[in-house]
Design a protein around this motif. Structure first.
Motif, PDB file in Angstrom:
ATOM      1  N   PHE A 123       0.812  -1.220   0.000  1.00 26.84           N
ATOM      2  CA  PHE A 123       0.000   0.000   0.000  1.00 26.84           C
ATOM      3  C   PHE A 123       0.847   1.274   0.000  1.00 26.84           C
ATOM      4  O   PHE A 123       0.586   2.206  -0.760  1.00 26.84           O
ATOM      5  N   ASN A 124       1.886   1.299   0.829  1.00 25.18           N
ATOM      6  CA  ASN A 124       2.663   2.531   1.004  1.00 25.18           C
ATOM      7  C   ASN A 124       4.110   2.436   0.556  1.00 25.18           C
ATOM      8  O   ASN A 124       4.819   3.430   0.544  1.00 25.18           O
ATOM      9  N   GLY A 125       4.574   1.228   0.222  1.00 25.15           N
ATOM     10  CA  GLY A 125       5.986   1.064  -0.084  1.00 25.15           C
ATOM     11  C   GLY A 125       6.756   0.577   1.132  1.00 25.15           C
ATOM     12  O   GLY A 125       6.184   0.303   2.187  1.00 25.15           O
ATOM     13  N   PRO A 126       8.088   0.490   1.022  1.00 28.69           N
ATOM     14  CA  PRO A 126       8.908  -0.217   2.024  1.00 28.69           C
ATOM     15  C   PRO A 126       8.994   0.438   3.401  1.00 28.69           C
ATOM     16  O   PRO A 126       9.339  -0.233   4.366  1.00 28.69           O
ATOM     17  N   GLY A 127       8.732   1.719   3.508  1.00 31.30           N
ATOM     18  CA  GLY A 127       8.968   2.481   4.743  1.00 31.30           C
ATOM     19  C   GLY A 127       8.732   1.736   6.040  1.00 31.30           C
ATOM     20  O   GLY A 127       9.666   1.311   6.733  1.00 31.30           O
ATOM     21  N   ASP A 128       7.467   1.570   6.416  1.00 35.36           N
ATOM     22  CA  ASP A 128       7.135   0.930   7.688  1.00 35.36           C
ATOM     23  C   ASP A 128       7.341  -0.584   7.664  1.00 35.36           C
ATOM     24  O   ASP A 128       7.403  -1.214   8.729  1.00 35.36           O
ATOM     25  N   ALA A 129       7.437  -1.158   6.479  1.00 39.00           N
ATOM     26  CA  ALA A 129       7.594  -2.619   6.385  1.00 39.00           C
ATOM     27  C   ALA A 129       8.887  -3.088   7.043  1.00 39.00           C
ATOM     28  O   ALA A 129       8.946  -4.196   7.598  1.00 39.00           O
ATOM     29  N   TYR A 130       9.944  -2.253   6.991  1.00 40.16           N
ATOM     30  CA  TYR A 130      11.220  -2.629   7.595  1.00 40.16           C
ATOM     31  C   TYR A 130      11.051  -3.040   9.054  1.00 40.16           C
ATOM     32  O   TYR A 130      11.586  -4.059   9.502  1.00 40.16           O
ATOM     33  N   GLN A 131      10.314  -2.214   9.801  1.00 43.77           N
ATOM     34  CA  GLN A 131      10.175  -2.438  11.230  1.00 43.77           C
ATOM     35  C   GLN A 131       9.631  -3.834  11.532  1.00 43.77           C
ATOM     36  O   GLN A 131      10.152  -4.542  12.395  1.00 43.77           O
ATOM     37  N   TYR A 132       8.614  -4.230  10.782  1.00 47.88           N
ATOM     38  CA  TYR A 132       7.903  -5.464  11.128  1.00 47.88           C
ATOM     39  C   TYR A 132       8.627  -6.717  10.639  1.00 47.88           C
ATOM     40  O   TYR A 132       8.641  -7.738  11.331  1.00 47.88           O
ATOM     41  N   ILE A 133       9.260  -6.637   9.487  1.00 47.05           N
ATOM     42  CA  ILE A 133      10.021  -7.806   9.041  1.00 47.05           C
ATOM     43  C   ILE A 133      11.263  -7.988   9.901  1.00 47.05           C
ATOM     44  O   ILE A 133      11.646  -9.116  10.235  1.00 47.05           O
ATOM     45  N   ASN A 134      11.868  -6.878  10.332  1.00 47.56           N
ATOM     46  CA  ASN A 134      13.072  -6.992  11.154  1.00 47.56           C
ATOM     47  C   ASN A 134      12.768  -7.545  12.547  1.00 47.56           C
ATOM     48  O   ASN A 134      13.614  -8.212  13.147  1.00 47.56           O
ATOM     49  N   ILE A 135      11.586  -7.294  13.058  1.00 48.09           N
ATOM     50  CA  ILE A 135      11.199  -7.875  14.350  1.00 48.09           C
ATOM     51  C   ILE A 135      11.269  -9.398  14.274  1.00 48.09           C
ATOM     52  O   ILE A 135      11.774 -10.057  15.198  1.00 48.09           O
ATOM     53  N   VAL A 136      10.790  -9.956  13.181  1.00 46.75           N
ATOM     54  CA  VAL A 136      10.809 -11.409  13.029  1.00 46.75           C
ATOM     55  C   VAL A 136      12.235 -11.906  12.809  1.00 46.75           C
ATOM     56  O   VAL A 136      12.649 -12.928  13.386  1.00 46.75           O
ATOM     57  N   ARG A 137      12.991 -11.203  12.012  1.00 45.09           N
ATOM     58  CA  ARG A 137      14.366 -11.609  11.737  1.00 45.09           C
ATOM     59  C   ARG A 137      15.231 -11.586  13.006  1.00 45.09           C
ATOM     60  O   ARG A 137      16.172 -12.366  13.126  1.00 45.09           O
ATOM     61  N   LYS A 138      14.902 -10.694  13.937  1.00 43.93           N
ATOM     62  CA  LYS A 138      15.700 -10.541  15.146  1.00 43.93           C
ATOM     63  C   LYS A 138      15.172 -11.384  16.311  1.00 43.93           C
ATOM     64  O   LYS A 138      15.621 -11.222  17.443  1.00 43.93           O
ATOM     65  N   ARG A 139      14.224 -12.269  16.051  1.00 43.95           N
ATOM     66  CA  ARG A 139      13.635 -13.058  17.135  1.00 43.95           C
ATOM     67  C   ARG A 139      14.715 -13.839  17.876  1.00 43.95           C
ATOM     68  O   ARG A 139      15.775 -14.170  17.311  1.00 43.95           O
ATOM     69  N   ALA A 140      14.452 -14.147  19.147  1.00 47.96           N
ATOM     70  CA  ALA A 140      15.426 -14.836  19.991  1.00 47.96           C
ATOM     71  C   ALA A 140      15.867 -16.148  19.351  1.00 47.96           C
ATOM     72  O   ALA A 140      15.053 -16.925  18.869  1.00 47.96           O
ATOM     73  N   GLY A 141      17.178 -16.365  19.347  1.00 48.09           N
ATOM     74  CA  GLY A 141      17.741 -17.583  18.792  1.00 48.09           C
ATOM     75  C   GLY A 141      17.966 -17.542  17.302  1.00 48.09           C
ATOM     76  O   GLY A 141      18.543 -18.471  16.733  1.00 48.09           O
ATOM     77  N   VAL A 142      17.504 -16.475  16.643  1.00 52.45           N
ATOM     78  CA  VAL A 142      17.692 -16.319  15.196  1.00 52.45           C
ATOM     79  C   VAL A 142      18.626 -15.148  14.935  1.00 52.45           C
ATOM     80  O   VAL A 142      19.711 -15.286  14.387  1.00 52.45           O
ATOM     81  N   ASN A 143      18.191 -13.950  15.322  1.00 52.22           N
ATOM     82  CA  ASN A 143      19.036 -12.749  15.314  1.00 52.22           C
ATOM     83  C   ASN A 143      19.738 -12.505  13.985  1.00 52.22           C
ATOM     84  O   ASN A 143      20.941 -12.274  13.921  1.00 52.22           O
ATOM     85  N   MET A 144      18.955 -12.562  12.896  1.00 52.75           N
ATOM     86  CA  MET A 144      19.502 -12.208  11.585  1.00 52.75           C
ATOM     87  C   MET A 144      19.634 -10.690  11.453  1.00 52.75           C
ATOM     88  O   MET A 144      18.907  -9.939  12.119  1.00 52.75           O
ATOM     89  N   PRO A 145      20.540 -10.213  10.595  1.00 53.41           N
ATOM     90  CA  PRO A 145      20.730  -8.765  10.447  1.00 53.41           C
ATOM     91  C   PRO A 145      19.472  -8.071   9.918  1.00 53.41           C
ATOM     92  O   PRO A 145      18.668  -8.674   9.204  1.00 53.41           O
ATOM     93  N   ASP A 146      19.311  -6.811  10.277  1.00 57.34           N
ATOM     94  CA  ASP A 146      18.248  -6.004   9.690  1.00 57.34           C
ATOM     95  C   ASP A 146      18.436  -5.936   8.180  1.00 57.34           C
ATOM     96  O   ASP A 146      19.568  -6.022   7.670  1.00 57.34           O
ATOM     97  N   LEU A 147      17.353  -5.758   7.469  1.00 59.32           N
ATOM     98  CA  LEU A 147      17.449  -5.595   6.015  1.00 59.32           C
ATOM     99  C   LEU A 147      18.168  -4.295   5.669  1.00 59.32           C
ATOM    100  O   LEU A 147      18.071  -3.303   6.398  1.00 59.32           O
TER     101      LEU A 147
END
Length: 570
Positions: A451-475
């Motif tokens: 709907f709006n482009g990547p702006g706010d999407a970063y926050q929510y995908i990075n929350i999942v990527r940074k979950r405990a025991g995974v801790n992948m880098p932010d996009l």
């Protein structure tokens, strides 16, 4: 209102449903062994509770959806069925039609819907505690909405049946013909609206979260809001809301109101995003009861009764399919029916956040598991892993060496399911997840990006990527909308691997004709001179026909209604 095509509520079905239900306490009541008496059933709180348990009883999901260890992973680019005789192999070559469809839930869902209709219709007989009555009805409305969602995501618009037909209404041939003539598919839009309204109504009479451990697996207000978000996300997706419509007569064509909307509306993505935000706001108001599980990604799927596991919003409780189909042969004595494709393995990023093919990734095909997203090791069982007391040996006898102790000649990939399995016993304990918090975050990221482009999407995908025991880098910052779309889709493939999400995701995105229509890969593992080698090879070239974006309505069901129109291509 339309009525269910099922005429009788058979006692046998009640008993079977109760036997099949494996939950404790409420969700595992003693069997009903007498014929249904509406007054006697619904005027008594305990009997009504038993009837409601039968509305839950048919819930499905797991690694044995189609029998013989066959499941949705084998119908996607996640897995391969080992033995050639398994029906999923035929489906992957396009052998799917109105008389041959493994994913045929049409009749079963309407049986389930009829049960909920009966309970809802007899609310006036419930003279016990008003709060209990309201909660029972709300749970039934949630379940009815869920069963309709299961139909709509597969088929599109379906007949909306909201009351149970009586014998009198179908007592003779003329009455039956009249009923057939009136039976038709509702529009896709009407089905979505119905599901959303039912969930909104049910939410008001349900607690936000389970009141106790024994209530886990029951409908909650959180489950209502989460399912509403999922329904709206599907409704916004290309299969049903196509900005560039497919040719007339094909799924995604926007030419028939029963298989999708008839005009594109970008605002549907905003509705999905708003529903996800509504969930997060209400969760905050309820003390953030739902959180990403910190006990380990692997234990998320085996320890749902951990008091600290608040990630699961709604799921099928206490299901144990056993490990026999997923485990390799040899010392674990499995059937090796579920073998993971290299196509899935390739989706896991390197620990530095790069894909395996990016410059500087550090990828080595002969050590493909090294420095990868930790979710790979929690999901995939490979050669040399220590698992359930054994160090796995998957090499063949190529080169004249003795084959590994766990090798069999039915192995196509030499990769197996580790997800859903405990290390402490040769069992596959599964808590089948329908809705969990990670999905809310990734649905919000997807809807926001569309709907709006990547702006706010970063926050929510990075929350999942940074979950405990995974801790992948932010996009990386600066992604285009298209690049973010691909990142979100890949994140869903990895986070929800083998959870029956991928099969439907590639259909609603309308990319299955690329993803599921071509080569799938395995590894051949050899051990020559003491050196282990992994050789990538093409197992088969799969076939996906465009009609397969939507499931067929079973031909027998089409004949039941004079005006029931089949889906395109069938």
């Amino acid at each position: 209102m339309k009525k269910n095509i099922k005429i009788y509520l058979m006692v046998g079905a009640l008993v079977a449903g109760l036997t099949a239900c494996q939950k404790r306490d409420f969700l595992a009541p003693p069997p009903i062994t007498v014929a249904l008496d509406l007054q006697k059933t619904f005027s008594d709180e305990i009997n009504t509770s038993k009837f409601l348990a039968n509305c839950y009883a048919p819930l499905t999901g797991g690694l044995d959806d189609f029998g013989n260890g066959q499941n949705f992973a084998q119908l996607s680019d996640e897995a391969e069925a080992g033995p050639a005789y398994l029906a999923t192999n035929g489906a992957n070559f396009g052998a799917v039609d109105a008389t041959n469809n493994l994913d045929n839930v049409y009749s079963a869902m309407y049986t389930n819907i009829r049960r909920t209709n009966v309970l809802i219709a007899n609310a006036n007989l419930m003279t016990f505690t008003p709060s209990s009555k309201a909660k029972f009805v709300a749970e039934a409305r949630f379940l009815r909405a869920f069963y309709y969602f299961e139909l709509v995501k597969r088929i599109g618009g379906v007949p909306l049946l909201t009351s149970a037909v009586t014998f009198e209404e179908l007592k003779d041939a003329a009455a039956q013909q009249a009923y057939k003539d009136a039976l038709k598919r509702a529009s896709f839009a009407d089905c979505v609206d119905f599901i959303v309204k039912e969930l909104t109504a049910a939410e008001t009479d349900l607690p936000w979260a389970p009141a106790s451990d024994n209530d886990r697996g029951r409908a909650t207000a959180a489950a209502c809001v989460a399912l509403k978000a999922k329904t709206l996300l599907y409704a916004a997706s290309k299969l049903f809301n196509n900005e560039t419509p497919a040719p007339a007569g094909q799924p995604g064509s926007m030419s028939r109101p029963d298989i999708g909307y008839t005009s594109y509306d970008k605002n549907r993505w905003k509705l999905a995003a708003d529903a996800c935000r509504d969930f997060l706001a209400k969760n905050t108001a309820n003390g953030n009861w739902y959180t990403l599980y910190a006990g380990g990604y692997d234990k998320l799927f085996t320890e749902s009764r951990d008091a600290a596991n608040h990630e699961l919003i709604w799921y099928r409780q206490s299901m144990d399919n056993g490990a026999i189909y997923s485990n390799p042969g040899g010392r674990l004595a499995g059937y090796a029916h579920n073998q993971i494709l290299v196509n899935l393995v390739d989706k896991y990023e390197m620990l530095n956040g790069k894909t395996k093919d990016e410059a500087g990734s550090g990828y080595d095909e002969q050590q493909w598991w090294v420095n990868r997203d930790p979710r790979l090791a929690f999901t995939v069982l490979k050669n040399d892993d220590t698992f359930k007391g054994y160090k796995m040996e998957f090499w063949s006898n190529q080169g004249g060496v003795a084959q590994g102790q766990d090798y069999q000649d039915t192995y196509k990939t030499s990769l197996f399911f580790k997800k859903f399995q405990r290390q402490d016993a040769n069992t596959g304990v599964q808590k089948w997840h329908y809705l969990r918090l990670a999905d809310i975050y990734l649905m919000l990221a997807e809807a926001e990006n569309e709907f709006n482009g990547p702006g706010d999407a970063y926050q929510y995908i990075n929350i999942v990527r940074k979950r405990a025991g995974v801790n992948m880098p932010d996009l990386a910052i600066g992604l285009t909308q298209l690049q973010m779309r691909e990142k979100i889709r890949n994140e869903r493939a990895v986070e929800f691997a083998l959870e029956a999400q991928r099969y439907y995701d590639v259909r609603r995105w309308m990319i299955a004709e690329n993803i599921d229509n071509g080569p799938v890969y395995g590894f051949k593992v050899t051990r020559i001179g003491g050196v282990i080698k992994h050789e990538r090879y093409v197992i088969e070239n799969r076939i996906f026909q465009k009609r397969m974006y939507l499931a067929a309505i079973p031909i027998a069901e089409v004949y039941k209604g004079t005006a029931v129109e089949q889906n395109p291509g069938y």
